[in-house]
Design a protein around this motif. Structure first.
Motif, PDB file in Angstrom:
ATOM      1  N   PHE A 172       0.715  -1.035   0.111  1.00  0.00           N
ATOM      2  CA  PHE A 172       0.114  -0.058  -0.108  1.00  0.00           C
ATOM      3  C   PHE A 172       0.924   1.540   0.088  1.00  0.00           C
ATOM      4  N   LEU A 173       1.948   1.102   0.835  1.00  0.00           N
ATOM      5  CA  LEU A 173       2.808   2.488   0.761  1.00  0.00           C
ATOM      6  C   LEU A 173       3.435   2.664  -0.463  1.00  0.00           C
ATOM      7  N   LYS A 174       4.001   1.548  -0.981  1.00  0.00           N
ATOM      8  CA  LYS A 174       4.715   1.570  -2.338  1.00  0.00           C
ATOM      9  C   LYS A 174       3.756   2.257  -3.376  1.00  0.00           C
ATOM     10  N   ASP A 175       2.595   1.766  -3.639  1.00  0.00           N
ATOM     11  CA  ASP A 175       1.405   2.337  -4.435  1.00  0.00           C
ATOM     12  C   ASP A 175       1.235   3.490  -4.157  1.00  0.00           C
ATOM     13  N   ALA A 176       0.902   4.055  -3.027  1.00  0.00           N
ATOM     14  CA  ALA A 176       0.812   5.341  -2.703  1.00  0.00           C
ATOM     15  C   ALA A 176       2.086   6.440  -3.052  1.00  0.00           C
ATOM     16  N   LYS A 177       3.119   5.843  -2.995  1.00  0.00           N
ATOM     17  CA  LYS A 177       4.120   6.565  -3.307  1.00  0.00           C
ATOM     18  C   LYS A 177       4.202   6.924  -4.964  1.00  0.00           C
ATOM     19  N   VAL A 178       3.615   5.654  -5.737  1.00  0.00           N
ATOM     20  CA  VAL A 178       3.955   5.989  -7.266  1.00  0.00           C
ATOM     21  C   VAL A 178       2.747   6.846  -7.615  1.00  0.00           C
ATOM     22  N   MET A 179       1.609   6.556  -6.718  1.00  0.00           N
ATOM     23  CA  MET A 179       0.500   7.622  -7.324  1.00  0.00           C
ATOM     24  C   MET A 179       0.347   8.982  -7.304  1.00  0.00           C
ATOM     25  N   SER A 180       1.271   9.409  -6.147  1.00  0.00           N
ATOM     26  CA  SER A 180       1.324  10.719  -5.734  1.00  0.00           C
ATOM     27  C   SER A 180       2.891  11.129  -5.476  1.00  0.00           C
ATOM     28  N   SER A 181       3.346  12.135  -5.588  1.00  0.00           N
ATOM     29  CA  SER A 181       4.432  12.942  -5.300  1.00  0.00           C
ATOM     30  C   SER A 181       4.672  13.162  -3.718  1.00  0.00           C
ATOM     31  N   GLN A 182       3.495  13.213  -3.307  1.00  0.00           N
ATOM     32  CA  GLN A 182       3.529  13.394  -1.844  1.00  0.00           C
ATOM     33  C   GLN A 182       3.735  12.427  -0.952  1.00  0.00           C
ATOM     34  N   ASN A 183       4.403  12.415   0.301  1.00  0.00           N
ATOM     35  CA  ASN A 183       4.744  11.373   1.012  1.00  0.00           C
ATOM     36  C   ASN A 183       3.561  11.303   2.195  1.00  0.00           C
ATOM     37  N   LEU A 184       2.959   9.766   1.944  1.00  0.00           N
ATOM     38  CA  LEU A 184       1.653   9.482   2.926  1.00  0.00           C
ATOM     39  C   LEU A 184       1.987   9.677   4.442  1.00  0.00           C
ATOM     40  N   LEU A 185       3.221   9.094   4.789  1.00  0.00           N
ATOM     41  CA  LEU A 185       3.433   9.283   6.330  1.00  0.00           C
ATOM     42  C   LEU A 185       3.776  10.582   6.626  1.00  0.00           C
ATOM     43  N   SER A 186       4.324  11.627   5.858  1.00  0.00           N
ATOM     44  CA  SER A 186       4.681  12.864   6.151  1.00  0.00           C
ATOM     45  C   SER A 186       3.210  13.592   6.294  1.00  0.00           C
ATOM     46  N   ASN A 187       2.307  13.280   5.488  1.00  0.00           N
ATOM     47  CA  ASN A 187       1.283  14.010   5.427  1.00  0.00           C
ATOM     48  C   ASN A 187       0.403  13.533   6.853  1.00  0.00           C
ATOM     49  N   LEU A 188       0.421  12.258   7.184  1.00  0.00           N
ATOM     50  CA  LEU A 188      -0.462  11.909   8.357  1.00  0.00           C
ATOM     51  C   LEU A 188       0.217  12.414   9.496  1.00  0.00           C
ATOM     52  N   LEU A 189       1.624  12.457   9.473  1.00  0.00           N
ATOM     53  CA  LEU A 189       2.205  13.218  10.657  1.00  0.00           C
ATOM     54  C   LEU A 189       1.878  14.735  10.771  1.00  0.00           C
ATOM     55  N   GLY A 190       1.813  15.392   9.429  1.00  0.00           N
ATOM     56  CA  GLY A 190       1.343  16.669   9.682  1.00  0.00           C
ATOM     57  C   GLY A 190      -0.088  16.969  10.046  1.00  0.00           C
ATOM     58  N   VAL A 191      -0.912  15.925   9.784  1.00  0.00           N
ATOM     59  CA  VAL A 191      -2.347  15.921  10.421  1.00  0.00           C
ATOM     60  C   VAL A 191      -2.223  15.900  12.045  1.00  0.00           C
ATOM     61  N   LEU A 192      -1.628  14.769  12.332  1.00  0.00           N
ATOM     62  CA  LEU A 192      -1.271  14.469  13.822  1.00  0.00           C
ATOM     63  C   LEU A 192      -0.866  15.846  14.615  1.00  0.00           C
ATOM     64  N   GLY A 193       0.141  16.640  13.752  1.00  0.00           N
ATOM     65  CA  GLY A 193       0.810  17.770  14.450  1.00  0.00           C
ATOM     66  C   GLY A 193      -0.257  18.877  14.872  1.00  0.00           C
ATOM     67  N   GLN A 194      -1.405  18.927  14.339  1.00  0.00           N
ATOM     68  CA  GLN A 194      -2.219  19.872  14.199  1.00  0.00           C
ATOM     69  C   GLN A 194      -3.557  19.237  15.243  1.00  0.00           C
ATOM     70  N   ALA A 195      -2.869  18.541  16.268  1.00  0.00           N
ATOM     71  CA  ALA A 195      -4.129  17.908  17.045  1.00  0.00           C
ATOM     72  C   ALA A 195      -4.692  19.046  17.932  1.00  0.00           C
ATOM     73  N   GLN A 196      -4.083  20.108  18.295  1.00  0.00           N
ATOM     74  CA  GLN A 196      -4.777  21.157  19.014  1.00  0.00           C
ATOM     75  C   GLN A 196      -5.870  21.865  18.411  1.00  0.00           C
ATOM     76  N   ASP A 197      -5.737  21.763  16.945  1.00  0.00           N
ATOM     77  CA  ASP A 197      -6.915  22.386  16.277  1.00  0.00           C
ATOM     78  C   ASP A 197      -8.177  21.495  15.788  1.00  0.00           C
ATOM     79  N   SER A 198      -7.693  20.196  15.418  1.00  0.00           N
ATOM     80  CA  SER A 198      -8.300  19.405  14.725  1.00  0.00           C
ATOM     81  C   SER A 198      -8.074  17.897  15.303  1.00  0.00           C
ATOM     82  N   PRO A 199      -8.507  17.627  16.645  1.00  0.00           N
ATOM     83  CA  PRO A 199      -8.190  16.567  17.510  1.00  0.00           C
ATOM     84  C   PRO A 199      -8.804  15.223  16.709  1.00  0.00           C
TER      85      PRO A 199
END
Length: 435
Positions: free
Chosen positions: A334-361
């Protein structure tokens, strides 16, 4: 005449003293618990600044009069919101609160000061208003909040059951399965056919341009990937479609791929694009329109639910027949296919969402569930987490969860435990190298 003991004192007097001592101890304990609740409270209301109920004010039926101090009532409600993982924006000056639940119910709370003759003496009135969301879900939350205002809400008991009662509807309005979740008694092919029909309908909805159709499609996928609602076999089929783009357990050759109906659904493509913010749906609204933003935020949250449910299927005890190697291969694929389908990093994006826990828990909680499953199922993902400063981000989210959102705290702790496995493995590798 009261009997006497060896000390010559009446037995009744000794019993009365024991009862008074127990009452004093109980009162001191309640006072200590109340002080601790006030210290942890996120809603700081001053006792002398609560507004009186306006004349001729149409008070909602979903309200309750409480004989207590406003600061104590506010602390009880704050603790209840934390236990139920309800996002809250408190206004300390006006003694109001805007609540957003994990299943998209919006509640507005107001605290008033009541007096005679409308109420029996001086009291604090807590009023709840539904602004948006399912009515049944609203009343489920409302009862808990008003019970908390009266001091009748048990957060420890709620944590053990997550608000679910057997044979009844849970707080999210979903029927709770009283039967054991396991393999179906009927034909497995029949389950596959029904699941594919439901997945085809959902896939058609999420690819439409209409807002209502996209939401219905995502909500359908949320149900299909949840074992408690759709059953384990259906959830496993839906999870494979979301993660692997196929409903088949194993695909041997290209001929099977050619005749695999589920590979044409493109559900995985839509889920990944939505999570990464790369959707190209034209809904007819301006990109800066508030309604458009609200719709995109909702789809993003639902996509996180679908992804976290799908990944969790491979962790559940019922799905333990699949070996760890199989689970890891699914996550890595799944991670490999996600990397092929998009130039963005899925893990990095999910960690970015987690970093906004104060605003969007709520989004942070779903993201933490996804990260926990990905880190647990992929050694490569755990190694990358160190470069992405994952541990510090998760610890910050854990702090937010402990103060305001129990589910976020639990999910963050799971991620930290999973990341600790990587640290232990690295330490053992270093020891072997030195030796």
């Amino acid at each position: 005449m009261a009997s006497s003991n060896k000390t010559g004192r009446p037995k009744r007097d000794i019993e009365d003293e024991d009862d008074d001592l127990q009452v004093d101890i109980r009162g001191e304990l309640e006072n200590e618990l109340q002080k601790e609740s006030l210290r942890r409270s996120n809603w700081l209301v001053k006792d002398d600044e609560v507004r009186d109920v306006p004349p001729y004010y149409p008070m909602e039926k979903s309200s309750r009069a409480v004989v207590s101090q406003p600061s104590v009532v506010a602390a009880r409600i704050s603790d209840c919101c934390r236990a139920m993982s309800v996002q809250a924006h408190f206004d300390n000056e006006k003694a109001t609160a805007s609540l957003y639940t994990i299943d998209h119910v919006e509640i507005y709370l107001s605290m008033w000061r009541g007096s005679s003759p409308m109420y029996d003496g001086d009291c604090i009135v807590v009023e709840a208003q539904r602004r948006r969301g399912n009515v049944m879900n609203y009343y489920g939350y409302c009862r808990k909040i008003l019970d908390a205002a009266s001091g009748k809400f048990d957060s420890e008991k709620y944590a053990k059951t997550d608000g679910i009662k057997r044979g009844r509807r849970d707080i999210a309005g979903a029927p709770y399965l009283t039967r054991k979740v396991g393999p179906p008694s009927g034909d497995a092919g029949n389950v596959m056919d029904k699941a594919l029909v439901a997945l085809n309908i959902a896939a058609g909805l999420i690819r439409k341009d209409r807002i209502d159709a996209q939401r219905l499609g995502m909500e359908s996928l949320c149900l299909l990937t949840d074992p408690n609602r759709a059953g384990m076999e259906t959830a496993k089929i839906a999870a494979r479609v979301v993660l692997l783009d196929t409903a088949q357990e194993e695909i041997a050759d290209e001929d099977e791929i050619m005749f695999d109906e589920s590979s044409e659904l493109r559900i995985r493509e839509v889920i990944i694009a939505t999570v990464l913010g790369e959707t190209d749906h034209d809904t007819g609204y301006d990109s800066e329109d508030s309604e458009e933003k609200e719709h995109r935020d909702l789809l993003f949250n639902l996509a996180l639910v679908v992804l976290s449910n799908s990944l969790a299927v491979y962790e559940s005890p019922v799905a333990a027949a699949a070996t760890r190697t199989r689970r890891n291969s699914v996550v890595d694929s799944f991670l490999k296919d996600a990397k092929v389908m998009s130039s963005q990093n899925l893990l990095s994006n999910l960690l970015g969402v987690l970093g906004q826990a104060q605003d969007s828990p709520h989004d942070a909680f779903r993201s933490a569930r996804c990260l926990g499953s990905l880190f647990q199922g992929s050694d490569e993902a755990r190694r990358k987490a160190r470069d992405l400063n994952a541990k510090q981000i998760v610890m910050t989210a854990l702090d937010v969860g402990q103060r305001t959102h129990v589910k976020l705290a639990d999910a963050s702790q799971k991620v930290l435990r999973t990341l600790a496995i990587e640290s232990d493995d690295e330490d053992s590798d270093d020891d072997e190298t030195e030796s």
